[in-house]
Design a protein around this motif. Structure first.
Motif, PDB file in Angstrom:
ATOM      1  N   LYS A  42      76.292  24.651  55.548  1.00 45.53           N
ATOM      2  CA  LYS A  42      77.515  24.393  54.783  1.00 45.53           C
ATOM      3  C   LYS A  42      78.397  25.631  54.744  1.00 45.53           C
ATOM      4  O   LYS A  42      77.955  26.747  54.996  1.00 45.53           O
ATOM      5  CB  LYS A  42      77.167  23.990  53.343  1.00 45.53           C
ATOM      6  CG  LYS A  42      76.329  22.730  53.237  1.00 45.53           C
ATOM      7  CD  LYS A  42      77.087  21.507  53.715  1.00 45.53           C
ATOM      8  CE  LYS A  42      76.321  20.237  53.456  1.00 45.53           C
ATOM      9  NZ  LYS A  42      77.046  19.037  53.942  1.00 45.53           N
ATOM     10  N   ALA A  43      79.667  25.410  54.402  1.00 50.61           N
ATOM     11  CA  ALA A  43      80.581  26.527  54.224  1.00 50.61           C
ATOM     12  C   ALA A  43      80.247  27.267  52.926  1.00 50.61           C
ATOM     13  O   ALA A  43      79.695  26.683  51.986  1.00 50.61           O
ATOM     14  CB  ALA A  43      82.024  26.022  54.172  1.00 50.61           C
ATOM     15  N   PRO A  44      80.579  28.538  52.862  1.00 48.26           N
ATOM     16  CA  PRO A  44      80.400  29.274  51.598  1.00 48.26           C
ATOM     17  C   PRO A  44      81.233  28.663  50.478  1.00 48.26           C
ATOM     18  O   PRO A  44      82.266  28.019  50.723  1.00 48.26           O
ATOM     19  CB  PRO A  44      80.891  30.689  51.947  1.00 48.26           C
ATOM     20  CG  PRO A  44      80.727  30.794  53.429  1.00 48.26           C
ATOM     21  CD  PRO A  44      81.033  29.411  53.943  1.00 48.26           C
ATOM     22  N   PHE A  98      81.925  41.636  54.064  1.00 42.38           N
ATOM     23  CA  PHE A  98      80.894  40.940  53.306  1.00 42.38           C
ATOM     24  C   PHE A  98      79.601  41.758  53.315  1.00 42.38           C
ATOM     25  O   PHE A  98      79.351  42.532  54.248  1.00 42.38           O
ATOM     26  CB  PHE A  98      80.575  39.581  53.942  1.00 42.38           C
ATOM     27  CG  PHE A  98      81.673  38.564  53.839  1.00 42.38           C
ATOM     28  CD1 PHE A  98      82.707  38.535  54.769  1.00 42.38           C
ATOM     29  CD2 PHE A  98      81.675  37.618  52.824  1.00 42.38           C
ATOM     30  CE1 PHE A  98      83.719  37.596  54.685  1.00 42.38           C
ATOM     31  CE2 PHE A  98      82.677  36.669  52.736  1.00 42.38           C
ATOM     32  CZ  PHE A  98      83.698  36.652  53.666  1.00 42.38           C
TER      33      PHE A  98
ATOM     34  N   VAL B  37      86.966  33.365  59.198  1.00 42.02           N
ATOM     35  CA  VAL B  37      85.676  34.027  59.020  1.00 42.02           C
ATOM     36  C   VAL B  37      84.701  33.377  59.987  1.00 42.02           C
ATOM     37  O   VAL B  37      84.713  32.147  60.120  1.00 42.02           O
ATOM     38  CB  VAL B  37      85.173  33.866  57.566  1.00 42.02           C
ATOM     39  CG1 VAL B  37      83.768  34.463  57.407  1.00 42.02           C
ATOM     40  CG2 VAL B  37      86.143  34.518  56.584  1.00 42.02           C
ATOM     41  N   TYR B  95      85.103  29.539  60.483  1.00 40.91           N
ATOM     42  CA  TYR B  95      85.630  28.922  59.271  1.00 40.91           C
ATOM     43  C   TYR B  95      87.061  29.395  59.016  1.00 40.91           C
ATOM     44  O   TYR B  95      87.368  30.585  59.209  1.00 40.91           O
ATOM     45  CB  TYR B  95      84.820  29.322  58.047  1.00 40.91           C
ATOM     46  CG  TYR B  95      83.385  28.842  58.004  1.00 40.91           C
ATOM     47  CD1 TYR B  95      82.333  29.686  58.323  1.00 40.91           C
ATOM     48  CD2 TYR B  95      83.076  27.544  57.597  1.00 40.91           C
ATOM     49  CE1 TYR B  95      81.018  29.266  58.257  1.00 40.91           C
ATOM     50  CE2 TYR B  95      81.759  27.105  57.531  1.00 40.91           C
ATOM     51  CZ  TYR B  95      80.737  27.968  57.858  1.00 40.91           C
ATOM     52  OH  TYR B  95      79.434  27.533  57.786  1.00 40.91           O
ATOM     53  N   TRP B 115      87.321  26.405  51.679  1.00 38.62           N
ATOM     54  CA  TRP B 115      86.905  26.665  53.046  1.00 38.62           C
ATOM     55  C   TRP B 115      86.940  25.374  53.859  1.00 38.62           C
ATOM     56  O   TRP B 115      86.687  24.282  53.334  1.00 38.62           O
ATOM     57  CB  TRP B 115      85.474  27.203  53.067  1.00 38.62           C
ATOM     58  CG  TRP B 115      85.302  28.546  52.418  1.00 38.62           C
ATOM     59  CD1 TRP B 115      85.481  28.864  51.091  1.00 38.62           C
ATOM     60  CD2 TRP B 115      84.879  29.750  53.051  1.00 38.62           C
ATOM     61  NE1 TRP B 115      85.212  30.187  50.871  1.00 38.62           N
ATOM     62  CE2 TRP B 115      84.829  30.757  52.060  1.00 38.62           C
ATOM     63  CE3 TRP B 115      84.538  30.086  54.365  1.00 38.62           C
ATOM     64  CZ2 TRP B 115      84.457  32.074  52.339  1.00 38.62           C
ATOM     65  CZ3 TRP B 115      84.154  31.395  54.647  1.00 38.62           C
ATOM     66  CH2 TRP B 115      84.116  32.364  53.648  1.00 38.62           C
ATOM     67  N   GLY B 116      87.200  25.515  55.157  1.00 39.08           N
ATOM     68  CA  GLY B 116      87.007  24.393  56.058  1.00 39.08           C
ATOM     69  C   GLY B 116      85.522  24.138  56.264  1.00 39.08           C
ATOM     70  O   GLY B 116      84.673  24.921  55.813  1.00 39.08           O
ATOM     71  N   GLN B 117      85.215  23.058  56.967  1.00 41.37           N
ATOM     72  CA  GLN B 117      83.813  22.664  57.154  1.00 41.37           C
ATOM     73  C   GLN B 117      83.126  23.476  58.255  1.00 41.37           C
ATOM     74  O   GLN B 117      81.913  23.405  58.412  1.00 41.37           O
ATOM     75  CB  GLN B 117      83.714  21.157  57.476  1.00 41.37           C
ATOM     76  CG  GLN B 117      83.956  20.768  58.922  1.00 41.37           C
ATOM     77  CD  GLN B 117      85.428  20.608  59.287  1.00 41.37           C
ATOM     78  OE1 GLN B 117      86.318  21.089  58.586  1.00 41.37           O
ATOM     79  NE2 GLN B 117      85.660  19.909  60.398  1.00 41.37           N
TER      80      GLN B 117
END
Lengths: 106, 125
Positions: A42-44, A98, B37, B95, B115-117
């Motif tokens: 999944k996305a953050p 990050f 990202v 992303y 965020w996008g998927q």
């Protein structure tokens, strides 16, 4: 570039445990620090911004603290859905670096 | 509700280029910048750069300068990221993320609030 170092890299915990993750910046970043949660595939997801502000709809068991170079993410009572990887990120300057991540496992 | 919907997975050969799209909805596109990202398999998050959606200004990560171009199409509320001269090291999930901002006491704090998927780009011969 500002380097962000998280510790530990991984930890094992149980439901209802109190969990603390630390993040250290290579130079002072005031409170320009965000925390994200990422589940597998999944996305953050944004949890905390400006070091201690809780993002809308994020449970209050998550909290953040710190300023300068040392920061902490605390989960006051770990829930089953909290098993994930957590990242800190500095927004003080570009590149917006990050940390390497902390994996919270059962 | 705010959504960022990205284009589908891509498989490219070394040396090729890839262009990933990110279509925004649920908010005024030109009000928030977009960052890109990426995340290599089993690795952490790497910020690639940012584009201002109101003026097209860009800021790229030093290690990608010369290979990456970020653009927007405000008529369709879509952001694009093109990466050229691909190598296997570029294999990653890419992303897009909206750049939110909180201002207090004269200071403004930025973060990635939506965020996008993600789009998997695989570089393989």
């Amino acid at each position: 570039d500002i380097q962000m170092t998280q510790s530990p890299s991984s930890l094992s915990a149980s439901v209802r445990d109190r969990v603390t993750i630390t993040c250290r910046a290579s130079q002072s970043i005031s409170t320009y620090l965000n925390w994200y949660q990422q589940k597998r595939g999944k996305a953050p997801k944004l949890l905390i911004y400006a070091a201690s502000s809780l993002q809308s709809a994020v449970p209050s068991r998550f909290s953040g603290s710190g300023s300068g170079t040392d920061f902490t993410l605390t989960i006051s009572s770990l829930q089953p859905e909290d098993f994930a990887t957590y990242y800190c990120q500095q927004s003080y300057s570009t590149p917006k670096t990050f940390g390497q991540g902390t994996k919270v496992e059962i | 509700q705010v959504q960022l919907v990205q284009s589908g997975a891509e498989v490219k050969k070394p040396g090729a280029s890839v262009k990933v799209s990110c279509k925004a909805s649920g908010y005024t596109f030109s009000t928030y910048g977009i960052s890109w990202v990426r995340q290599a398999p089993g690795q952490g998050l790497e910020w690639m750069g940012w584009i201002g959606t109101n003026n097209g200004n860009t800021n790229y990560a030093q290690n990608l300068q010369g290979r990456v171009t970020m653009t927007t199409d405000t008529s369709t509320s879509t952001a694009y990221m093109e990466l050229r001269s691909l190598t296997s090291d570029d294999t990653a999930v890419y992303y897009c993320a909206r750049g939110g901002q909180y201002c207090s006491g004269g200071f403004c704090y930025e973060y990635f609030d939506y965020w996008g998927q993600g789009t998997l780009v695989t570089v393989s011969s």
